[in-house]
Design an enzyme around this catalytic site. Structure first.
Site, PDB file in Angstrom:
ATOM      1  N   TYR A  35       0.978  -1.389  -0.025  1.00 38.24           N
ATOM      2  CA  TYR A  35       0.015   0.124   0.094  1.00 38.24           C
ATOM      3  C   TYR A  35       0.913   1.165  -0.032  1.00 38.24           C
ATOM      4  CZ  TYR A  35      -3.769  -3.373   1.299  1.00 38.24           C
ATOM      5  OH  TYR A  35      -4.793  -4.250   1.685  1.00 38.24           O
ATOM      6  N   PRO A  58     -15.582  -4.976   2.070  1.00 38.21           N
ATOM      7  CA  PRO A  58     -16.621  -5.425   2.678  1.00 38.21           C
ATOM      8  C   PRO A  58     -17.911  -4.477   2.274  1.00 38.21           C
ATOM      9  CG  PRO A  58     -15.251  -4.094   4.181  1.00 38.21           C
ATOM     10  CD  PRO A  58     -14.484  -4.648   2.933  1.00 38.21           C
TER      11      PRO A  58
END
Length: 287
Positions: A66, A211
């Site tokens: 990241y 999610p």
């Protein structure tokens, strides 16, 4: 799977000894565009991290890819090495300027990456270190053995997997104790229901990445909107509440670069689904 209760236990013991609140924070979005480079305002990104902890988040998930490296560094700078927050990271993906995610599971590379992660996070031991994605060009068992050696060396406390099958979970478990599995999963995408079931059987934490992606799915999004309107909530909150309700081993980690969105997401922990809500969401035809 889901019972008649609302959301089961509010906490989960990662690896049997790291107790965390089941709604954590995913730190992918605190980097630059396409998850490459620094964010526009690093101070704002660090404020999001600190606010998350202030609001009771004690499980923060990141990865060396990241940024690459940016998210880990910001976590190290904003939070240090806190005793009351479990920080999880991952290794096994390379990045390029085009934003590609390239599997790289060479054991020597993984052992080098953990040294980088330890330095950026400012810690001697990473609470949870996950194999980010199996590499088709590297023997899976060789990669997992590298993580086992990191654990033996005290560099990581627990080992996790990401983007794996049930068979790969079984193979890895024969090599080292597996504390968590992180696969794509949400109300509109349930391809890995068998992996979730295996995690439930083994007492392994299941971290569903993406999610809230279902909010943008045509079928799932419509049902999420209906439940959200009925409950005076947002579709994002409903999608998170469903994950918490669906299984006691799920550990959702919604991510954001906004304090306002962070606070809204975390409010999902207080949203209890009714039988009507649950039935509607469970009936969604996964894509």
């Amino acid at each position: 799977m889901a019972s008649n209760t609302t959301s089961g236990s509010e906490t989960f013991d990662i690896g049997g000894d790291l107790t965390v609140n089941r709604l954590g924070f995913g730190a992918m979005r605190i980097t630059g565009e396409e998850i490459i480079g620094r964010p526009e305002d690093e101070a704002d990104a660090e404020d999001v991290l600190r606010r998350a902890v202030d609001l009771g988040v004690d499980f923060v998930d990141t990865a060396d890819s990241y940024g690459p490296g940016v998210s880990e560094r910001l976590i190290g700078e904003a939070l240090g090495d806190p005793d009351d927050v479990v920080v999880a990271s991952k290794a096994g993906l390379l990045r390029n300027r085009e934003g590609d995610w390239l599997p790289h599971g060479d054991p020597d590379f993984l052992k080098n990456q953990v040294l980088c992660s330890l330095d950026r996070l400012g810690t001697d031991t990473i609470d949870l270190y996950q194999y980010h994605r199996p590499d088709p060009d590297t023997d899976f068992e060789d990669s997992v053995h590298a993580f086992a050696e990191m654990k033996d060396a005290g560099q990581v406390a627990h080992v996790g997997l990401s983007n794996v099958t049930v068979e790969q979970l079984e193979t890895a478990t024969d090599i080292v104790d597996i504390a968590t599995v992180q696969n794509r999963y949400n109300v509109g995408h349930r391809d890995d229901e068998d992996v979730l079931a295996a995690c439930e059987e083994k007492g392994v934490g299941f971290i569903p990445w993406g999610p809230m992606y279902a909010v943008d799915d045509e079928d799932a999004g419509e049902v999420l909107d209906e439940v959200a309107e009925r409950r005076d909530a947002t579709p994002q909150q409903v999608s998170l509440a469903w994950l918490l309700d669906h299984s006691d081993v799920t550990l959702p980690i919604p991510g954001t670069s906004s304090v306002d969105h962070l606070e809204s997401n975390l409010a999902a922990a207080d949203l209890s689904l009714t039988d009507e809500d649950r039935a509607a969401l469970n009936a969604v035809d996964p894509q």
